[in-house]
Design an enzyme around this catalytic site. Structure first.
Site, PDB file in Angstrom:
ATOM      1  N   ARG A   1       0.915  -1.223   0.062  1.00  0.00           N
ATOM      2  CA  ARG A   1      -0.057   0.053  -0.041  1.00  0.00           C
ATOM      3  C   ARG A   1       0.947   1.043   0.104  1.00  0.00           C
ATOM      4  NH1 ARG A   1      -1.871   0.453   5.093  1.00  0.00           N
ATOM      5  NH2 ARG A   1      -3.344   1.773   4.599  1.00  0.00           N
TER       6      ARG A   1
ATOM      7  N   ARG B   1      -3.597  10.177   2.677  1.00  0.00           N
ATOM      8  CA  ARG B   1      -4.575  10.720   3.784  1.00  0.00           C
ATOM      9  C   ARG B   1      -5.079  11.927   2.800  1.00  0.00           C
ATOM     10  NH1 ARG B   1      -1.471  11.012   8.682  1.00  0.00           N
ATOM     11  NH2 ARG B   1      -1.910   8.926   9.803  1.00  0.00           N
TER      12      ARG B   1
ATOM     13  N   ARG C   1      17.977  -6.974   5.862  1.00  0.00           N
ATOM     14  CA  ARG C   1      18.429  -5.780   5.557  1.00  0.00           C
ATOM     15  C   ARG C   1      18.833  -5.368   6.935  1.00  0.00           C
ATOM     16  NH1 ARG C   1      15.499  -1.399   3.973  1.00  0.00           N
ATOM     17  NH2 ARG C   1      13.695  -2.508   4.059  1.00  0.00           N
TER      18      ARG C   1
ATOM     19  N   ARG D   1      17.710   8.648   6.131  1.00  0.00           N
ATOM     20  CA  ARG D   1      17.094   9.289   6.989  1.00  0.00           C
ATOM     21  C   ARG D   1      18.181   9.778   8.125  1.00  0.00           C
ATOM     22  NH1 ARG D   1      12.228   6.035   9.894  1.00  0.00           N
ATOM     23  NH2 ARG D   1      13.794   4.804  10.871  1.00  0.00           N
TER      24      ARG D   1
ATOM     25  N   GLU E   1      21.023   7.456   8.680  1.00  0.00           N
ATOM     26  CA  GLU E   1      20.976   5.958   8.670  1.00  0.00           C
ATOM     27  C   GLU E   1      21.308   5.656   7.282  1.00  0.00           C
ATOM     28  OE1 GLU E   1      16.915   5.239  11.373  1.00  0.00           O
ATOM     29  OE2 GLU E   1      16.773   4.539   9.161  1.00  0.00           O
TER      30      GLU E   1
ATOM     31  N   TYR F   1       8.556  -8.938  10.166  1.00  0.00           N
ATOM     32  CA  TYR F   1       8.620  -7.452  10.695  1.00  0.00           C
ATOM     33  C   TYR F   1       7.385  -7.407  11.858  1.00  0.00           C
ATOM     34  CZ  TYR F   1       8.779  -2.661  12.077  1.00  0.00           C
ATOM     35  OH  TYR F   1       8.839  -1.543  12.645  1.00  0.00           O
TER      36      TYR F   1
ATOM     37  N   ASP G   1       6.086  -4.670  14.618  1.00  0.00           N
ATOM     38  CA  ASP G   1       5.985  -3.361  15.291  1.00  0.00           C
ATOM     39  C   ASP G   1       5.996  -3.781  16.995  1.00  0.00           C
ATOM     40  OD1 ASP G   1       6.516  -1.063  13.951  1.00  0.00           O
ATOM     41  OD2 ASP G   1       4.297  -1.026  13.449  1.00  0.00           O
TER      42      ASP G   1
HETATM   43  P1  FDA Z   1      14.297  -8.055  19.465  1.00  0.00           P
HETATM   44  O1  FDA Z   1      14.974  -8.171  18.326  1.00  0.00           O
HETATM   45  O2  FDA Z   1      13.829  -6.584  20.134  1.00  0.00           O
HETATM   46  O3  FDA Z   1      14.816  -8.971  20.755  1.00  0.00           O
HETATM   47  C1  FDA Z   1      15.451 -10.202  20.417  1.00  0.00           C
HETATM   48  C2  FDA Z   1      16.595 -10.541  21.453  1.00  0.00           C
HETATM   49  O4  FDA Z   1      17.010 -11.816  21.391  1.00  0.00           O
HETATM   50  C3  FDA Z   1      17.689  -9.442  21.295  1.00  0.00           C
HETATM   51  O5  FDA Z   1      17.824  -8.696  22.498  1.00  0.00           O
HETATM   52  C4  FDA Z   1      18.827 -10.484  20.877  1.00  0.00           C
HETATM   53  O6  FDA Z   1      19.949 -10.058  21.551  1.00  0.00           O
HETATM   54  C5  FDA Z   1      18.414 -11.695  21.593  1.00  0.00           C
HETATM   55  N1  FDA Z   1      19.105 -12.853  20.969  1.00  0.00           N
HETATM   56  C6  FDA Z   1      19.125 -13.070  19.541  1.00  0.00           C
HETATM   57  N2  FDA Z   1      19.790 -14.312  19.508  1.00  0.00           N
HETATM   58  C7  FDA Z   1      19.988 -14.569  20.719  1.00  0.00           C
HETATM   59  C8  FDA Z   1      20.959 -15.855  21.361  1.00  0.00           C
HETATM   60  N3  FDA Z   1      21.444 -16.924  20.320  1.00  0.00           N
HETATM   61  N4  FDA Z   1      21.129 -16.010  22.628  1.00  0.00           N
HETATM   62  C9  FDA Z   1      20.698 -14.999  23.492  1.00  0.00           C
HETATM   63  N5  FDA Z   1      19.938 -14.000  23.076  1.00  0.00           N
HETATM   64  C10 FDA Z   1      19.663 -13.893  21.637  1.00  0.00           C
HETATM   65  N6  FDA Z   1       8.473  -0.949  16.278  1.00  0.00           N
HETATM   66  C11 FDA Z   1       7.629   0.009  16.653  1.00  0.00           C
HETATM   67  O7  FDA Z   1       6.413  -0.374  17.386  1.00  0.00           O
HETATM   68  N7  FDA Z   1       7.806   1.290  16.324  1.00  0.00           N
HETATM   69  C12 FDA Z   1       9.136   1.925  15.902  1.00  0.00           C
HETATM   70  O8  FDA Z   1       9.078   3.053  15.799  1.00  0.00           O
HETATM   71  C13 FDA Z   1       9.919   0.924  15.598  1.00  0.00           C
HETATM   72  N8  FDA Z   1      10.943   0.956  15.126  1.00  0.00           N
HETATM   73  C14 FDA Z   1      11.928   0.340  14.461  1.00  0.00           C
HETATM   74  C15 FDA Z   1      13.022   0.802  13.913  1.00  0.00           C
HETATM   75  C16 FDA Z   1      13.774  -0.381  13.318  1.00  0.00           C
HETATM   76  C17 FDA Z   1      15.174   0.023  12.627  1.00  0.00           C
HETATM   77  C18 FDA Z   1      13.797  -1.740  13.457  1.00  0.00           C
HETATM   78  C19 FDA Z   1      14.450  -2.789  13.121  1.00  0.00           C
HETATM   79  C20 FDA Z   1      12.479  -2.136  14.303  1.00  0.00           C
HETATM   80  C21 FDA Z   1      11.355  -1.059  14.683  1.00  0.00           C
HETATM   81  N9  FDA Z   1      10.437  -1.530  15.333  1.00  0.00           N
HETATM   82  C22 FDA Z   1       9.599  -0.618  15.781  1.00  0.00           C
HETATM   83  C23 FDA Z   1      10.143  -2.841  15.667  1.00  0.00           C
HETATM   84  C24 FDA Z   1      10.786  -3.223  17.021  1.00  0.00           C
HETATM   85  O9  FDA Z   1      12.284  -3.200  17.257  1.00  0.00           O
HETATM   86  C25 FDA Z   1      10.305  -4.871  17.489  1.00  0.00           C
HETATM   87  O10 FDA Z   1       8.843  -4.677  17.406  1.00  0.00           O
HETATM   88  C26 FDA Z   1      10.910  -5.258  18.778  1.00  0.00           C
HETATM   89  O11 FDA Z   1      12.234  -5.266  18.517  1.00  0.00           O
HETATM   90  C27 FDA Z   1      10.567  -6.856  18.572  1.00  0.00           C
HETATM   91  O12 FDA Z   1      10.707  -7.488  19.801  1.00  0.00           O
HETATM   92  P2  FDA Z   1      11.555  -8.835  19.869  1.00  0.00           P
HETATM   93  O13 FDA Z   1      11.510  -9.360  20.919  1.00  0.00           O
HETATM   94  O14 FDA Z   1      10.707  -9.738  18.762  1.00  0.00           O
HETATM   95  O15 FDA Z   1      12.746  -8.771  19.091  1.00  0.00           O
END
Ligand code: FDA
Length: 388
Positions: free
Chosen positions: A175, A179, A258, A289, A312, A360, A362
């Site tokens: 999409r 707006r 990425r 950005r 970025e 992905y 949020d």
């Molecule tokens: P997350 O990646 O946070 O946690 C996973 C953890 O597992 C990490 O701490 C890692 O170190 C650990 N891990 C991995 N392998 C391991 C291993 N072998 N042993 C031990 N630990 C291990 N969302 C939103 O709502 N608003 C926003 O503005 C943004 N902005 C944004 C920007 C960017 C650049 C990205 C990439 C993402 C966002 N997000 C976001 C999304 C947000 O980051 C996402 O929702 C959360 O990180 C998800 O949480 P998780 O617990 O799934 O993963």
């Protein structure tokens, strides 16, 4: 803690939500391990030492949700400011509000159309694409017309993907909402804001519980660690939120991601760009950005002679880079199915979160899916086996 009832791998929002609910509602003793040296995963932030300005270390994180249950849950651990996110795009020396709105359209075409006239203008421009688009460029033009595409999407997308948009599959864009009002907010969710005293304080409160123990600097896939896949799986229930392919030693090949290069700089000025996020949509600017963190917290007293910015750049992730956005190419989708089949067979391990499911999410989606995973999967299985 003598022998946990549950091991949670990864202290991101998925892992923290599972851990806290299992400790609170199921009475379980939970061990949380993370290979990093902080809790909170990618949403973690910390003050930049010389200015005290809170910097989101893994890219800008804005909390937003329309999910009442998630909003109620997160408010147990933090209050939120009334910050409303707005993004500006810099194109050929001019600034435009994004996402597309009546404000963007009228400013770009130097007109003052009403909503119906603006819709008709863009629909007429979009009609140049006939049939089903077979690449991203045609798809985008079919949604917003060529002039807006050329100005705001082409260069930005090429920089994000390091690929000409004509070579990218149309599914990369589902999409491109416009707006047809002057509402220039980035999110239209019911609730949005930033944690009043920062992300780190929010996450510290989530793990502050007598039945939760946290071990940082612990890679669960390293058999030399005291708590690891080798020692824990089969002995104790595990929730794994690290990368799905790595858990299975990449047997079906790596899933592609990425990543972002985040170049941080402290500038000796009180205000660099007047807003928190500016998208640089032209190809001749190498970054996508620029974030200026002081603007996320206009309510705070930050120094008036220094500011923190982050530029970025986006690129394909190598093996040692932080995986940020799943690529989801054809090969990835095939590999993902193969990994999901392995995950279903892995007894006693629940895969969750953005890395564990290769999607992905949020923040509110990670929290929402963790709440549901506890209700539907963990509670029925674990309450019976644990000494509550
Ligand atoms: P997350 O990646 O946070 O946690 C996973 C953890 O597992 C990490 O701490 C890692 O170190 C650990 N891990 C991995 N392998 C391991 C291993 N072998 N042993 C031990 N630990 C291990 N969302 C939103 O709502 N608003 C926003 O503005 C943004 N902005 C944004 C920007 C960017 C650049 C990205 C990439 C993402 C966002 N997000 C976001 C999304 C947000 O980051 C996402 O929702 C959360 O990180 C998800 O949480 P998780 O617990 O799934 O993963």
């Amino acid at each position: 803690m003598s022998g946990p009832d549950l091991v949670v791998v990864g202290a991101g929002l998925f892992g923290l939500t599972v851990a806290r609910r299992c400790a609170d509602d199921l009475g379980l003793h939970v061990l949380v391990v993370d290979r990093r040296h902080h809790v909170g995963g990618n949403a973690w932030s910390a003050p930049e030492p010389s200015t005290g300005i809170e910097v989101h270390r893994y890219g800008a994180h804005l909390f937003h949700t329309s999910n009442e249950r998630v909003w109620e849950y997160v408010n147990r651990f933090t209050a939120f400011t009334r910050y409303e996110h707005r993004v500006w795009a810099r194109h050929r020396g001019e600034m435009f509000p994004l996402p597309f709105s009546l404000a963007t359209v009228n400013q770009f075409f130097r007109t003052a159309l009403d909503p119906a006239q603006a819709r008709a203008l863009v629909a007429g421009q979009a009609a140049e694409v006939r049939g089903v688009p077979d690449n991203l460029e045609d798809k985008a033009v079919s949604l917003i017309g060529r002039p807006l595409y050329e100005a705001f999407v082409r260069g930005y997308t090429a920089k994000q993907w390091q690929t000409d948009p004509r070579e990218l599959p149309p599914e990369v864009i589902t999409r491109l909402p416009v707006r047809w009002t002057y509402d220039t907010r980035y999110f239209d969710d019911t609730y949005q804001g930033l944690p009043v005293d920062g992300y780190a304080a929010w996450f510290a409160r989530m793990v502050d519980h007598p039945r939760i123990e946290v071990r940082l600097g612990t890679d669960f896939l390293d058999p030399a660690q005291p708590v690891s896949r080798a020692s824990a799986v089969g002995q104790v229930p595990v929730v794994f939120t690290g990368p799905l392919d790595r858990y299975f030693d990449d047997v079906h090949g790596p899933l592609s991601w990425r990543t972002l290069d985040l170049e941080q700089e402290v500038l000796p000025v009180g205000d660099h760009q007047g807003t928190s996020v500016v998208n640089h949509v032209d190809l001749d600017v190498p970054w996508t950005r620029v974030l200026e963190f002081r603007h996320f917290h206009p309510e705070r007293r930050y120094p008036d002679d220094a500011t923190v910015i982050v530029r970025e750049r986006s690129r394909w992730a190598g093996r040692d880079d932080e995986p940020y956005y799943p690529v989801n190419g054809t090969g990835d989708r095939e590999r993902l199915l193969a990994y999901r089949a392995l995950a279903r067979e892995e007894r006693g391990v629940l895969f969750g979160g953005r890395l564990g499911t290769y999607q992905y999410l949020d923040m509110h989606m990670a929290i929402g899916s963790a709440l549901t995973a506890v209700d539907n999967v963990l509670a029925p299985r674990l309450v019976r086996s644990a000494a509550v």
